[in-house]
Design a protein around this motif. Structure first.
Motif, PDB file in Angstrom:
ATOM      1  N   ILE A  47     -42.064  58.198 112.095  1.00 13.64           N
ATOM      2  CA  ILE A  47     -41.600  58.708 113.370  1.00 13.64           C
ATOM      3  C   ILE A  47     -40.138  58.301 113.547  1.00 13.64           C
ATOM      4  O   ILE A  47     -39.714  57.224 113.117  1.00 13.64           O
ATOM      5  CB  ILE A  47     -42.443  58.187 114.553  1.00 13.64           C
ATOM      6  CG1 ILE A  47     -42.423  56.657 114.628  1.00 13.64           C
ATOM      7  CG2 ILE A  47     -43.869  58.689 114.456  1.00 13.64           C
ATOM      8  CD1 ILE A  47     -43.100  56.098 115.868  1.00 13.64           C
ATOM      9  N   ASP A  48     -39.381  59.188 114.173  1.00 11.37           N
ATOM     10  CA  ASP A  48     -37.986  58.933 114.545  1.00 11.37           C
ATOM     11  C   ASP A  48     -37.878  58.899 116.056  1.00 11.37           C
ATOM     12  O   ASP A  48     -38.386  59.800 116.737  1.00 11.37           O
ATOM     13  CB  ASP A  48     -37.067  60.040 113.999  1.00 11.37           C
ATOM     14  CG  ASP A  48     -36.914  59.980 112.499  1.00 11.37           C
ATOM     15  OD1 ASP A  48     -36.733  58.874 111.965  1.00 11.37           O
ATOM     16  OD2 ASP A  48     -36.975  61.040 111.849  1.00 11.37           O
TER      17      ASP A  48
ATOM     18  N   ALA B  58     -28.885  53.832 119.412  1.00 10.53           N
ATOM     19  CA  ALA B  58     -29.616  53.277 118.272  1.00 10.53           C
ATOM     20  C   ALA B  58     -30.786  54.176 117.895  1.00 10.53           C
ATOM     21  O   ALA B  58     -31.603  54.540 118.746  1.00 10.53           O
ATOM     22  CB  ALA B  58     -30.116  51.875 118.606  1.00 10.53           C
ATOM     23  N   LYS B  59     -30.878  54.511 116.611  1.00 11.66           N
ATOM     24  CA  LYS B  59     -31.947  55.347 116.093  1.00 11.66           C
ATOM     25  C   LYS B  59     -32.900  54.493 115.268  1.00 11.66           C
ATOM     26  O   LYS B  59     -32.472  53.656 114.470  1.00 11.66           O
ATOM     27  CB  LYS B  59     -31.384  56.482 115.242  1.00 11.66           C
ATOM     28  CG  LYS B  59     -30.477  57.434 116.016  1.00 11.66           C
ATOM     29  CD  LYS B  59     -29.939  58.533 115.113  1.00 11.66           C
ATOM     30  CE  LYS B  59     -29.034  59.477 115.891  1.00 11.66           C
ATOM     31  NZ  LYS B  59     -28.488  60.550 115.013  1.00 11.66           N
ATOM     32  N   VAL B  60     -34.191  54.745 115.444  1.00 11.07           N
ATOM     33  CA  VAL B  60     -35.223  53.969 114.762  1.00 11.07           C
ATOM     34  C   VAL B  60     -36.127  54.923 113.982  1.00 11.07           C
ATOM     35  O   VAL B  60     -36.531  55.967 114.499  1.00 11.07           O
ATOM     36  CB  VAL B  60     -36.069  53.149 115.755  1.00 11.07           C
ATOM     37  CG1 VAL B  60     -37.104  52.306 115.011  1.00 11.07           C
ATOM     38  CG2 VAL B  60     -35.182  52.272 116.630  1.00 11.07           C
ATOM     39  N   ARG B  61     -36.422  54.550 112.751  1.00 12.71           N
ATOM     40  CA  ARG B  61     -37.407  55.281 111.939  1.00 12.71           C
ATOM     41  C   ARG B  61     -38.451  54.275 111.468  1.00 12.71           C
ATOM     42  O   ARG B  61     -38.122  53.234 110.889  1.00 12.71           O
ATOM     43  CB  ARG B  61     -36.756  55.968 110.748  1.00 12.71           C
ATOM     44  CG  ARG B  61     -37.746  56.636 109.793  1.00 12.71           C
ATOM     45  CD  ARG B  61     -37.044  57.489 108.755  1.00 12.71           C
ATOM     46  NE  ARG B  61     -36.493  58.699 109.358  1.00 12.71           N
ATOM     47  CZ  ARG B  61     -35.819  59.615 108.670  1.00 12.71           C
ATOM     48  NH1 ARG B  61     -35.613  59.468 107.367  1.00 12.71           N
ATOM     49  NH2 ARG B  61     -35.350  60.688 109.284  1.00 12.71           N
ATOM     50  N   MET B  62     -39.742  54.601 111.699  1.00 11.34           N
ATOM     51  CA  MET B  62     -40.837  53.691 111.380  1.00 11.34           C
ATOM     52  C   MET B  62     -41.888  54.427 110.572  1.00 11.34           C
ATOM     53  O   MET B  62     -42.317  55.511 110.952  1.00 11.34           O
ATOM     54  CB  MET B  62     -41.461  53.147 112.672  1.00 11.34           C
ATOM     55  CG  MET B  62     -40.462  52.542 113.636  1.00 11.34           C
ATOM     56  SD  MET B  62     -41.162  52.158 115.265  1.00 11.34           S
ATOM     57  CE  MET B  62     -42.223  50.793 114.828  1.00 11.34           C
ATOM     58  N   GLY B  63     -42.311  53.838 109.451  1.00  8.73           N
ATOM     59  CA  GLY B  63     -43.339  54.443 108.622  1.00  8.73           C
ATOM     60  C   GLY B  63     -42.927  54.476 107.166  1.00  8.73           C
ATOM     61  O   GLY B  63     -41.954  53.832 106.742  1.00  8.73           O
TER      62      GLY B  63
ATOM     63  N   VAL C 166     -39.223  49.854 108.409  1.00  6.32           N
ATOM     64  CA  VAL C 166     -38.519  50.206 109.640  1.00  6.32           C
ATOM     65  C   VAL C 166     -37.024  50.239 109.351  1.00  6.32           C
ATOM     66  O   VAL C 166     -36.488  49.335 108.701  1.00  6.32           O
ATOM     67  CB  VAL C 166     -38.803  49.186 110.760  1.00  6.32           C
ATOM     68  CG1 VAL C 166     -38.017  49.544 112.018  1.00  6.32           C
ATOM     69  CG2 VAL C 166     -40.295  49.115 111.066  1.00  6.32           C
ATOM     70  N   THR C 167     -36.362  51.285 109.834  1.00  9.82           N
ATOM     71  CA  THR C 167     -34.911  51.405 109.733  1.00  9.82           C
ATOM     72  C   THR C 167     -34.324  51.527 111.131  1.00  9.82           C
ATOM     73  O   THR C 167     -34.824  52.301 111.956  1.00  9.82           O
ATOM     74  CB  THR C 167     -34.504  52.635 108.912  1.00  9.82           C
ATOM     75  OG1 THR C 167     -35.062  52.546 107.607  1.00  9.82           O
ATOM     76  CG2 THR C 167     -32.988  52.738 108.802  1.00  9.82           C
ATOM     77  N   VAL C 168     -33.263  50.784 111.399  1.00  8.63           N
ATOM     78  CA  VAL C 168     -32.542  50.861 112.669  1.00  8.63           C
ATOM     79  C   VAL C 168     -31.066  51.088 112.354  1.00  8.63           C
ATOM     80  O   VAL C 168     -30.470  50.329 111.581  1.00  8.63           O
ATOM     81  CB  VAL C 168     -32.702  49.576 113.503  1.00  8.63           C
ATOM     82  CG1 VAL C 168     -31.957  49.710 114.830  1.00  8.63           C
ATOM     83  CG2 VAL C 168     -34.166  49.271 113.753  1.00  8.63           C
ATOM     84  N   SER C 169     -30.481  52.127 112.911  1.00 11.38           N
ATOM     85  CA  SER C 169     -29.066  52.417 112.686  1.00 11.38           C
ATOM     86  C   SER C 169     -28.378  52.684 114.013  1.00 11.38           C
ATOM     87  O   SER C 169     -28.966  53.292 114.917  1.00 11.38           O
ATOM     88  CB  SER C 169     -28.900  53.619 111.756  1.00 11.38           C
ATOM     89  OG  SER C 169     -29.524  54.768 112.299  1.00 11.38           O
ATOM     90  N   THR C 170     -27.141  52.244 114.118  1.00 18.08           N
ATOM     91  CA  THR C 170     -26.395  52.412 115.360  1.00 18.08           C
ATOM     92  C   THR C 170     -24.910  52.457 115.076  1.00 18.08           C
ATOM     93  O   THR C 170     -24.428  51.772 114.151  1.00 18.08           O
ATOM     94  CB  THR C 170     -26.694  51.262 116.345  1.00 18.08           C
ATOM     95  OG1 THR C 170     -26.007  51.489 117.578  1.00 18.08           O
ATOM     96  CG2 THR C 170     -26.257  49.922 115.792  1.00 18.08           C
TER      97      THR C 170
ATOM     98  N   PHE D  54     -29.851  48.659 109.412  1.00 19.90           N
ATOM     99  CA  PHE D  54     -30.710  47.574 108.940  1.00 19.90           C
ATOM    100  C   PHE D  54     -32.066  48.163 108.577  1.00 19.90           C
ATOM    101  O   PHE D  54     -32.579  49.034 109.278  1.00 19.90           O
ATOM    102  CB  PHE D  54     -30.901  46.512 110.023  1.00 19.90           C
ATOM    103  CG  PHE D  54     -32.004  45.529 109.724  1.00 19.90           C
ATOM    104  CD1 PHE D  54     -31.766  44.440 108.899  1.00 19.90           C
ATOM    105  CD2 PHE D  54     -33.279  45.712 110.239  1.00 19.90           C
ATOM    106  CE1 PHE D  54     -32.779  43.542 108.601  1.00 19.90           C
ATOM    107  CE2 PHE D  54     -34.300  44.812 109.947  1.00 19.90           C
ATOM    108  CZ  PHE D  54     -34.042  43.722 109.126  1.00 19.90           C
ATOM    109  N   PHE D  55     -32.624  47.708 107.460  1.00 21.72           N
ATOM    110  CA  PHE D  55     -34.004  48.108 107.191  1.00 21.72           C
ATOM    111  C   PHE D  55     -34.819  46.935 106.673  1.00 21.72           C
ATOM    112  O   PHE D  55     -34.316  46.031 106.014  1.00 21.72           O
ATOM    113  CB  PHE D  55     -34.098  49.317 106.256  1.00 21.72           C
ATOM    114  CG  PHE D  55     -33.710  49.113 104.813  1.00 21.72           C
ATOM    115  CD1 PHE D  55     -34.506  48.397 103.931  1.00 21.72           C
ATOM    116  CD2 PHE D  55     -32.540  49.698 104.310  1.00 21.72           C
ATOM    117  CE1 PHE D  55     -34.173  48.239 102.601  1.00 21.72           C
ATOM    118  CE2 PHE D  55     -32.186  49.546 102.982  1.00 21.72           C
ATOM    119  CZ  PHE D  55     -33.003  48.817 102.124  1.00 21.72           C
TER     120      PHE D  55
END
Length: 509
Positions: free
Chosen positions: A111-112, A120-125, A149-153, A167-168
């Motif tokens: 999920i995004d 900040a954008k988060v991708r999980m899975g 999990v990836t977090v980018s900003t 960051f992942f």
């Protein structure tokens, strides 16, 4: 296909059709790629023992995106023929009747979402996790689908200059081992491997710079129980054992080491550290230049009384440490008729002491796309295994290429010629008691010393039939020379002449 999988696919397709009708709350989008390839080759898994040298192979991938808004979506990527369906193979579900188990797999599911009131954008899975690499557009250290999990900003943007942070956290392995401690089964004990990475991309007009760092927490049993089926056609799951560890010697492979006799390092947690930077310069068009460098170290403790390096079986302490570096550059010049270019790298190699570990860059299995047959740069990634490997460690190389040459509308050609030379000590086969060549299925692929070399030539031609259909004809040849004075007969197990010709049809939508 099992009944459960059939029902799952039917349910998902039904929901994707009906949901847009019921209120437009979610917008479903579908995209994918269907590949059908015909190949003849003498490279594993073809052309070995009684195997055929011809194969018809297919893989179908479909991605479903459920988009609720620009701030929230979910994606599911399904693969039919996870490791490829070989036509006629019952275990692949491609025999008479076209049915079989385990031919449908979930390749990615995530999920995004955007953190409210931030950028900040988060991708999980399960998702593609990749360190940056501008020389080949792929990381030489880590670039695989991974649960995490990836977090980018964004951090700063002004006058055409921007910087951000990504960051992942990824978990490549966990809960795979069935470990026995003191005669008692302790399932899933200290068997997680986690990676944590930070990338700081900087962009300006004609310039991209990405410094990065990664840390891996490696449980003492995390490399056990991954996959003991070394006949599987794509060793992506278990090959990292060979990429993170030193040479084992005396014909030992990583299945034997970690699953059976020698995993007694008494080091509860291992550690891995990597750091690097990659730069891409395009402000001097039509030049496109990229440079990068990486250093890494993995420490998994030590093995007491290790006997496999000594022909007489005498034990000595073996350091399970692998540390090394590599540097690379690429320069392309774009003409109207095509793009000639050169790519070169140097990867540090082992010294002549097997007991002190390895001096090669530690890597996870990643499809490093340098050349079609020597490395992971073919048009269809499932066409045979690679002759030389998936990474630049332990060798140096120079690749000259002319890309996207076209004499006929919609038909493009790419020609490559490459030379590779080993950087590992020529004393290692003797000092490490290599009574057999390191296995391709679970190790470093080709192990080249300073007296060994290889060269490769390839031609790849792609015809665009329509917007959604491409046909590719690819031929590649690798000449592998292993010095008989270094290997003392061990080299006879390897093909000197390695080749592949493939014809692939790709439908994208």
């Amino acid at each position: 296909m099992t009944l459960g999988k059939k029902l799952f696919c039917l349910l998902f397709c039904g929901v994707s059709i009906l949901l847009p009708i019921r209120g437009n709350a979610v917008d479903f989008k579908v995209k994918g790629a269907f590949d059908v390839s015909f190949q003849t080759s003498n490279v594993m898994p073809l052309g070995v023992g009684s195997n055929d040298t011809f194969q018809a192979l297919q893989r179908l991938r479909t991605q479903f995106d459920a988009v609720a808004s620009e701030n929230l979506s979910g994606s599911l990527l399904i693969t039919v023929g996870t490791n490829g369906q070989s036509w006629g193979s019952a275990k692949d579900g491609a025999a008479l009747g076209s049915d079989g188990n385990n031919i449908i797999g979930v390749r990615a599911a995530y999920i995004d979402w955007v953190v409210p009131k931030t950028e900040a954008k988060v991708r999980m899975g399960i998702q593609p996790l990749m360190l940056p690499g501008f020389v080949t557009d792929w990381s030489a250290v880590y670039g695989q689908l991974t649960a995490g999990v990836t977090v980018s900003t964004p951090i700063y943007a002004n006058n055409g200059v921007s910087t951000g942070a990504t960051f992942f956290w990824g978990r490549p392995y966990n809960d795979n081992s069935q470990n026995t401690q003191n005669g008692r089964l302790e399932a899933n004990y200290l068997d997680n491997l986690d990676v944590f990475a930070l990338v700081l991309p900087i962009k300006a007009e004609g310039l991209k710079i990405s410094p990065w760092g990664m840390y891996a927490l490696i449980g003492e049993n995390s490399l056990r129980g991954i996959n003991d089926n070394t006949s599987q056609r794509e060793p992506a799951i278990y090959a990292p054992r060979g990429g993170l560890m030193p040479i084992l010697g005396s014909g030992m492979n990583y299945y034997q080491t970690f699953e059976k006799n020698y995993r007694n390092a008494n080091n509860t947690w291992g550690n891995g550290w990597w750091g690097g930077m990659t730069i891409n310069l395009t402000q001097w068009e039509p030049w496109d230049i990229a440079v990068e460098g990486t250093y890494g170290r993995v420490d998994m403790g030590e093995l007491k009384d290790y006997t496999q390096f000594d022909p007489k079986g005498r034990g000595k302490t073996f350091q399970l440490v692998r540390q090394g570096w590599y540097a690379a550059m690429r320069a392309d010049y774009k003409f109207s008729w095509g793009t000639p270019g050169v790519l070169a790298w140097y990867g540090g190699g082992d010294d002549d002491n097997p007991y002190n570990g390895s001096e090669r860059l530690p890597v996870f299995n990643t499809p490093w796309p340098v050349t079609p047959l020597g490395f992971g740069g073919g048009f269809f990634d499932l066409d045979t295994w690679k002759v030389l490997g998936h990474n630049p460690s332990g060798m140096m190389g120079v690749v000259g290429s002319i890309k996207d040459v076209s004499f006929i509308d919609d038909l493009k050609h790419t020609l490559k010629f490459a030379y590779f030379h080993g950087t590992n000590s020529s004393e290692m086969p003797k000092k490490a008691n290599m009574t057999s060549y390191p296995t391709r299925a679970d190790g470093p692929m080709a192990y080249l010393t300073t007296t060994d070399h290889a060269w490769e030539t390839s031609l790849s031609s792609t015809y665009t039939v329509s917007e959604n259909l491409q046909i590719n004809l690819e031929g590649a040849y690798v000449k592998l020379y292993l010095d008989p004075d270094t290997w003392h007969g061990v080299e006879d197990s390897q093909y000197e002449d390695n080749w592949r010709v493939s014809l692939t049809f790709r439908y994208t939508f």
